[in-house]
Design an enzyme around this catalytic site. Structure first.
Site, short mmCIF file in Angstrom:
data_model
loop_
_atom_site.label_atom_id
_atom_site.label_comp_id
_atom_site.label_asym_id
_atom_site.label_seq_id
_atom_site.Cartn_x
_atom_site.Cartn_y
_atom_site.Cartn_z
CD GLU A 86 8.51 -15.83 13.73
OE1 GLU A 86 8.68 -17.06 13.68
OE2 GLU A 86 9.52 -14.89 13.79
CG HIS A 105 10.51 -20.73 7.59
ND1 HIS A 105 9.38 -20.00 7.78
CD2 HIS A 105 11.51 -20.32 8.09
CE1 HIS A 105 9.94 -19.04 8.42
NE2 HIS A 105 11.07 -19.00 8.65
CG ASP A 106 10.51 -21.06 11.77
OD1 ASP A 106 11.47 -21.13 11.27
OD2 ASP A 106 10.07 -19.95 11.76
CG ASP A 140 12.61 -13.22 11.95
OD1 ASP A 140 12.08 -14.23 11.46
OD2 ASP A 140 13.45 -13.07 12.69
CG ASP A 150 11.20 -13.08 6.34
OD1 ASP A 150 10.92 -12.45 7.52
OD2 ASP A 150 10.63 -14.06 5.94
C1 GLC Z 1 12.07 -16.37 12.87
C2 GLC Z 1 12.15 -17.11 11.61
C3 GLC Z 1 12.99 -18.60 11.70
C4 GLC Z 1 14.32 -17.91 12.19
C5 GLC Z 1 14.45 -16.95 13.32
C6 GLC Z 1 15.45 -15.96 13.61
O1 GLC Z 1 11.52 -17.38 13.92
O2 GLC Z 1 10.94 -17.85 11.16
O3 GLC Z 1 13.23 -19.27 10.73
O4 GLC Z 1 15.33 -18.93 12.25
O5 GLC Z 1 13.19 -16.21 13.25
O6 GLC Z 1 15.67 -15.05 12.65
#
Ligand code: GLC
Length: 544
Positions: free
Chosen positions: A269, A331-332, A207, A105
């Protein structure tokens, strides 16, 4: 059965990506938190039992853990909680040794407020790294510089007493946003990328890649008229903090770094509508992400007509050389089985693994793991802690609970005498776990593995064309999603019943087909296509 004779596709096109949330996968040292050696212990499971091709690890770097690792204080280290650099090197070697790829990541949008860069930046207005982050004077009334909001509740600005300015953070205040308009910032992040690429990692999940650039004029964001009044962050349209057009050259620069190496990739993402999302592939002259994550279905109401339309629309929106991808859990977001209902979870997984494009599977979804209700005293996730009144909506702990390996105390995630796991184990772990599902021929896990096994030898599933169909009746068309996948020597039909009622399909095909796999695992073999009926909540993979 067909043979995979073609070899012109990349691993990230034909393979299945599996996301591991390292805190929750396997704890080898009994501290209640998963670690790298734990993952190493489970590599055979990933390579042989479920047959995935690549692993993506959520962050494993040094971090004060205000956002469980998405607040990084050193881009080139390993958090001691997860292990050492030697452990990482071994993990990489062992992963490659089993023919799998490893993605890390990359979190370029923000660092931890304990990162040395930010410590310098906040130390004085004159510090050379001051403008590596985004600092603004208070508004004339002394308040925040504009109306921008944090994803996790409250304003996106925190006041720094010492230097009298606000800094920007789109997430918690311990995650200050970097300033990619400063010429030294991207090169610093590129160095971090190169550190891991030199080690041999196969790429990155990047991310919040679409949020790396912000409006240079810092204009207020307009209200969203469609806001439902629940999540404050969604009360605004994020016109000036997300999807700014000048983020594309930054991503292209990152892509150029990956292209200096063989066979690496990045997946971004990005939660955006198709028309914007596909721009993150870049152009043939200026490539960007190999895959911009396609999250259309991760929040979609689970209705056949709607899902079919989303898939068809996405297929139609893809530029000619853009490779599709699909995500149903991460995970979100609430667990897939909870979102679509446990009865539909196999149908959803059959779809994930048979649509055209790269599937990303979230750990535990191959068992049908569900959200775990978290008692208030155990809630840890910052958006839930900061916004207790909507914790049940924004909290992400329920989908991050320990992987369910067996029926021993702590579900085999840690040894029985270990510390209590960092999040509670699901109540159902004695029934829903890898060991027990391996013994049951018709289990979720065996269903999943049959699907990946077939996928691995199937040209149609790996790179065949896609087309969806209307069915014989409005009832069937409304409740079922049916599509073909076609390669030169293989023609498959995927028929998914999204309803709890039996559905007679009225397929536009006659003759005999062969059921390769049903989600019920109760039938295989020849079927009369024109009379095909799906059981309630059944999906079938059929060879034509
Ligand atoms: C992304 C991640 C999330 C995190 C956010 C801030 O959306 O998937 O888990 O809290 O970024 O880094």
């Amino acid at each position: 059965m067909p043979n995979d004779t073609k070899n012109k596709y990349f691993w990230w096109q034909t393979g299945v990506i599996y996301q591991i949330y390292p805190r929750s996968f396997m704890d080898s040292d009994g501290d209640g938190i998963g670690d790298l050696n734990g993952i190493i212990q489970r590599l055979d499971y990933l390579a042989d039992t479920i047959g995935v091709d690549a692993i993506w690890l959520s962050p494993i770097f040094p971090s004060p853990m205000h956002d469980f690792g998405y607040d990084i204080s050193d881009y080139r280290g390993i958090h001691p909680m997860f292990g050492s650099m030697n452990d990482f090197d071994r993990l990489l070697k062992e992963t490659h040794g089993r023919g799998m790829k490893l993605l890390l990541d990359l979190v370029p949008n923000h660092t931890s407020d304990e990162h040395p860069w930010f410590l310098e930046s906040r130390s004085s207005r004159e510090n050379p790294k001051r403008d590596w982050y985004i600092w603004r004077d208070p508004s004339p009334d002394g308040g925040v510089p504009n109306n921008w909001l944090s994803h996790f509740g409250g304003p996106a600005w925190t006041f720094d007493e010492k230097t009298g300015q606000y800094y920007l953070h789109q997430f918690v205040r311990q995650q200050p946003d970097l300033n990619y308009r400063h010429p030294e910032v991207l090169p610093a992040m590129v160095e971090a990328m190169r550190f891991w690429l030199d080690k041999g990692v196969d790429g990155f999940r990047v991310d919040v890649i679409s949020k790396m650039m912000k409006d240079p004029l810092f204009r207020d964001e307009p209200p969203d008229p469609a806001w439902n009044g629940v999540r404050p962050y969604l009360s605004l349209l994020h016109t000036y903090t997300s999807n700014m057009q000048d983020v594309h050259p930054v991503i292209h620069e990152m892509r150029k770094v990956l292209d200096l190496y063989d066979d690496r990739m990045m997946v971004g993402e990005i939660y955006l509508p198709n028309a914007d999302l596909v721009k993150y592939y870049g152009t043939p002259e200026k490539r960007e992400c190999h895959l911009p994550f396609n999250f259309q279905l991760i929040a979609a109401p689970w209705e056949a007509t709607l899902v079919r339309k989303m898939v068809d629309d996405y297929e139609a929106a893809l530029p000619p050389d853009a490779w599709p991808n699909w995500v149903l859990g991460n995970h979100d977001r609430h667990r897939l089985a909870t979102r679509v209902t446990p009865a539909q979870a196999r149908v959803a997984n059959m779809m994930l693994l048979t649509l055209r494009g790269t599937p990303t599977c979230y750990y535990g979804d191959e068992l049908g793991m569900e959200n775990v209700p978290i008692p208030p005293e155990y809630v840890q996730d910052p958006p839930a802690v900061n916004q207790p009144e909507i914790a049940h909506i924004v909290g992400r702990d329920p989908e991050r609970t320990p992987m369910q390996w067996d029926d021993s105390p702590h579900a085999g995630f840690s040894s029985p005498d270990a510390k209590r796991p960092w999040l509670p184990v699901a109540d159902n772990y004695k029934m829903v776990n890898v060991e027990s599902q391996l013994k049951d021929k018709k289990s979720f896990l065996n269903f999943f593995r049959t699907l990946t096994d077939y996928r691995n030898i199937s040209p149609a599933l790996k790179f065949g064309s896609y087309r969806s169909f209307d069915l014989g009746s409005a009832e069937a068309t409304g409740h079922c999603f049916v599509y073909e996948r076609k390669a030169e020597k293989e023609h498959l039909l995927v028929a998914l019943n999204f309803s709890g009622q039996e559905q007679k399909l009225g397929l536009p095909f006659s003759g005999t087909g062969k059921i390769l796999l049903s989600t019920t695992m109760n039938r295989t073999g020849d079927v009369d296509l024109s009379g095909l009926t799906l059981q309630p909540n059944e999906g079938c993979l059929i060879f034509l």
